[in-house]
Design an enzyme around this catalytic site. Structure first.
Site, PDB file in Angstrom:
ATOM      1  CG  HIS A  97      -0.337  -0.214   2.511  1.00  0.00           C
ATOM      2  ND1 HIS A  97       0.027  -1.470   2.948  1.00  0.00           N
ATOM      3  CD2 HIS A  97       0.000   0.638   3.504  1.00  0.00           C
ATOM      4  CE1 HIS A  97       0.565  -1.367   4.161  1.00  0.00           C
ATOM      5  NE2 HIS A  97       0.569  -0.083   4.512  1.00  0.00           N
ATOM      6  CG  HIS A  99       0.548   5.331   4.111  1.00  0.00           C
ATOM      7  ND1 HIS A  99      -0.353   5.211   5.146  1.00  0.00           N
ATOM      8  CD2 HIS A  99       1.370   4.257   4.211  1.00  0.00           C
ATOM      9  CE1 HIS A  99      -0.084   4.110   5.845  1.00  0.00           C
ATOM     10  NE2 HIS A  99       0.969   3.512   5.299  1.00  0.00           N
TER      11      HIS A  99
HETATM   12  P1  5GP Z   1       1.154   0.468   7.498  1.00  0.00           P
HETATM   13  O1  5GP Z   1       1.491   0.774   8.921  1.00  0.00           O
HETATM   14  O2  5GP Z   1       1.103  -1.028   7.223  1.00  0.00           O
HETATM   15  O3  5GP Z   1       2.028   1.203   6.509  1.00  0.00           O
HETATM   16  O4  5GP Z   1      -0.280   1.067   7.249  1.00  0.00           O
HETATM   17  C1  5GP Z   1      -1.438   0.328   7.368  1.00  0.00           C
HETATM   18  C2  5GP Z   1      -2.576   1.319   7.365  1.00  0.00           C
HETATM   19  O5  5GP Z   1      -3.770   0.592   7.160  1.00  0.00           O
HETATM   20  C3  5GP Z   1      -2.711   2.100   8.675  1.00  0.00           C
HETATM   21  O6  5GP Z   1      -2.585   3.488   8.417  1.00  0.00           O
HETATM   22  C4  5GP Z   1      -4.105   1.712   9.164  1.00  0.00           C
HETATM   23  O7  5GP Z   1      -4.806   2.778   9.754  1.00  0.00           O
HETATM   24  C5  5GP Z   1      -4.780   1.217   7.907  1.00  0.00           C
HETATM   25  N1  5GP Z   1      -5.803   0.193   8.136  1.00  0.00           N
HETATM   26  C6  5GP Z   1      -5.668  -0.925   8.879  1.00  0.00           C
HETATM   27  N2  5GP Z   1      -6.803  -1.665   8.841  1.00  0.00           N
HETATM   28  C7  5GP Z   1      -7.667  -0.994   8.060  1.00  0.00           C
HETATM   29  C8  5GP Z   1      -9.016  -1.256   7.640  1.00  0.00           C
HETATM   30  O8  5GP Z   1      -9.647  -2.258   7.977  1.00  0.00           O
HETATM   31  N3  5GP Z   1      -9.599  -0.331   6.826  1.00  0.00           N
HETATM   32  C9  5GP Z   1      -8.935   0.801   6.427  1.00  0.00           C
HETATM   33  N4  5GP Z   1      -9.614   1.660   5.632  1.00  0.00           N
HETATM   34  N5  5GP Z   1      -7.671   1.068   6.792  1.00  0.00           N
HETATM   35  C10 5GP Z   1      -7.038   0.190   7.603  1.00  0.00           C
END
Ligand code: 5GP
Ligand code: ZN
Length: 131
Positions: A97, A99
């Site tokens: 993903h 951001h």
């Molecule tokens: P990471 O820390 O892996 O780069 O970011 C994961 C992101 O996914 C976090 O910002 C978190 O808020 C988001 N996230 C986690 N679970 C869900 C979900 O079920 N739905 C949505 N829309 N975002 C999620």
């Protein structure tokens, strides 16, 4: 495979969709760092952007579209475009993903990228997807 973001792509878990093309799907982050914080993910499962030479390219056009959309619709002045690759970097969901984080002039700078957001997610979504 038991992957949260694959389930979001499949519609098995609801999400607030912002944009979609053949290769990518974009939706509001459930716990936004800034108003309009959006995640852009490839529809094909990969663990992170470093897994293959083509992973970042799959989401690239959608990232650019989403960044411009957020600037236009939310009046953002800029965006941070960030992808965590590996748990030590802060990655918590192991489906690639990117951001896309809108930034506003009243809260500038890299040190303020992760802020408290009180804006209602549904209201933000309506503003972003309005025709
Ligand atoms: P990471 O820390 O892996 O780069 O970011 C994961 C992101 O996914 C976090 O910002 C978190 O808020 C988001 N996230 C986690 N679970 C869900 C979900 O079920 N739905 C949505 N829309 N975002 C999620
Ligand atoms: Zn997945």
């Amino acid at each position: 495979m038991d992957c949260l973001f694959c389930k979001i792509v499949a519609g098995e878990i609801p999400s607030k969709k912002v944009y979609e093309d053949d290769a990518a799907y974009a939706f509001l982050d459930i716990s936004p760092w800034q108003k309009g914080h959006t995640l852009v993910i490839p529809k094909r499962h990969t663990a992170d952007v470093l897994e293959g030479d083509d992973v970042l390219a799959e989401v690239g056009p959608a990232v650019a579209r989403v960044g411009r959309l957020l600037k236009d619709r939310l009046g953002a002045d800029a965006c941070n475009v960030v992808s965590n690759a590996g748990s030590v970097s802060g990655q918590e969901v192991f489906h690639t993903h990117v951001h896309v984080i809108p930034r506003y002039a009243d809260n500038p700078g890299i040190a303020n990228m992760k802020a408290e957001v009180t804006a209602d997610l549904d209201e933000v979504h309506q503003t972003v997807v309005a025709d």
